[in-house]
Design an enzyme around this catalytic site. Structure first.
Site, mmCIF file in Angstrom:
data_model
loop_
_atom_site.group_PDB
_atom_site.id
_atom_site.type_symbol
_atom_site.label_atom_id
_atom_site.label_comp_id
_atom_site.label_asym_id
_atom_site.label_seq_id
_atom_site.Cartn_x
_atom_site.Cartn_y
_atom_site.Cartn_z
ATOM 1 N N THR A 59 -9.627 -27.231 -58.819
ATOM 2 C CA THR A 59 -11.036 -27.147 -59.220
ATOM 3 C C THR A 59 -11.640 -28.505 -59.548
ATOM 4 O O THR A 59 -12.621 -28.913 -58.918
ATOM 5 C CB THR A 59 -11.208 -26.163 -60.383
ATOM 6 N N HIS A 101 -5.765 -30.728 -60.417
ATOM 7 C CA HIS A 101 -5.839 -29.310 -60.038
ATOM 8 C C HIS A 101 -6.987 -29.098 -59.066
ATOM 9 O O HIS A 101 -7.954 -29.864 -59.026
ATOM 10 C CB HIS A 101 -6.032 -28.443 -61.287
ATOM 11 N N GLU A 107 5.170 -38.817 -73.992
ATOM 12 C CA GLU A 107 5.176 -37.841 -75.081
ATOM 13 C C GLU A 107 6.353 -36.870 -75.009
ATOM 14 O O GLU A 107 6.709 -36.249 -76.011
ATOM 15 C CB GLU A 107 3.867 -37.042 -75.073
ATOM 16 N N ASP A 161 -13.339 -21.312 -64.563
ATOM 17 C CA ASP A 161 -12.541 -20.970 -63.387
ATOM 18 C C ASP A 161 -12.030 -19.532 -63.495
ATOM 19 O O ASP A 161 -11.328 -19.182 -64.434
ATOM 20 C CB ASP A 161 -11.364 -21.934 -63.270
ATOM 21 N N SER A 181 -9.167 -21.343 -55.696
ATOM 22 C CA SER A 181 -9.856 -22.393 -56.431
ATOM 23 C C SER A 181 -10.347 -23.566 -55.592
ATOM 24 O O SER A 181 -11.471 -24.036 -55.767
ATOM 25 C CB SER A 181 -8.954 -22.919 -57.560
#
Length: 283
Positions: free
Chosen positions: A181, A179, A244, A68, A118
């Site tokens: 892309t 995202h 996490e 990208d 993108s």
């Protein structure tokens, strides 16, 4: 998923730079819908095939690697740097894909912007159809932030075509899986920013699903075999702490935990599937 062999690796790029969309009142010719681009692609393909000799080989597996923002000038700079680090002049150095038996270029401009971004560039690259600035998985009929315009503007992608051919599929990304892309492979949205329902205008949430929900519920997302990437916050509700990072919460306003919904849906379909979120779980 079947073992990988006879692999074809294709390295491509989505050019980004100083974003310069065309004036918003610029009208796009009606011919620039998905059918225009499909016809143009077939015409170009037939011209190339006339030079082919013997039987056309068919790849068993295809890996598409997308850098990208990796434009021609970026790869030229990489070539020079690699060569100079080896004590050479640099310009005559080859990168891996320079040695491939076939190399090609793809135009990924937006129909209403010379310098694309993108989502629309990924739509061109992964769906074969040029799109409008900041729209995702739609042809030129889709308008930014306009839910109604997306209904009849959806285009299919490489993942759809792979599934139709009986292939397994997967997406691996270092970015968020929602995202712009990677999302062009499975989602259709009038805004690349609709990654979860908190970003979708309340008045259209019933009619236009957010990108994360499309991955879990819609075709082809629900049938992708391997999904690896970031962006967990778009799949978790605001009241759920990140597994996490306990000080962080999800962003969904509908109260749904899409990671759990994904696992339950696979169980209902009697499919072997597991959601994991750490390196330890992988190894």
């Amino acid at each position: 998923m079947s073992a990988w062999c006879c692999v074809v690796i294709i390295v491509t790029s989505i050019s980004t730079g100083c974003l310069s969309p065309a004036p918003m009142n610029a009208e796009i010719k009606e011919t620039y819908d998905r059918h225009y681009w499909y016809a143009q692609a077939q015409e170009t393909l037939q011209k190339r095939l006339q030079y082919a000799t013997g039987k056309n080989p068919v790849a068993k597996n295809v890996i598409l690697v997308v850098g990208d923002g990796m434009s021609l000038t970026t790869t030229t700079a990489a070539r020079i740097l690699r060569g100079q680090r080896r004590g050479q002049s640099g310009e005559d150095t080859d990168l891996v894909w320079d040695t491939f038996p076939a190399v090609a270029l793809a135009k990924t401009y937006n129909v209403d912007a010379q310098t694309g971004e993108s989502s629309a560039c990924a739509t061109a690259l992964l769906c074969g159809v040029k799109a409008r600035y900041e729209t995702l998985g739609l042809d030129a009929g889709g308008r930014f932030n306009n839910c109604a315009s997306a209904i009849n503007s959806k285009v299919t992608s490489l993942i759809d075509w792979a599934h139709e051919a009986g292939k397994s599929s997967g997406i691996v990304t270092t970015a968020r899986i929602t995202h712009a892309t990677p999302a062009a492979l499975y989602a259709h949205a009038p805004s690349r920013y609709w990654e979860d329902d908190s970003r979708v205008p309340p008045t259209v949430r019933r009619d236009c699903k957010d990108i994360a929900m499309q991955l879990v519920e819609n075709e082809p997302g629900r049938n992708i075999n391997v999904i690896m990437g970031g962006g967990r916050r778009h799949f978790l509700p605001t009241v759920t702490a990140d597994p996490e990072h306990p000080t962080r919460e999800g962003r969904r306003l509908d109260g749904r935990n899409l990671a759990e919904d994904w696992a339950r849906e696979k169980k209902r379909r009697h499919l072997r599937a597991q959601y994991i979120h750490s390196k330890e779980q992988i190894i």
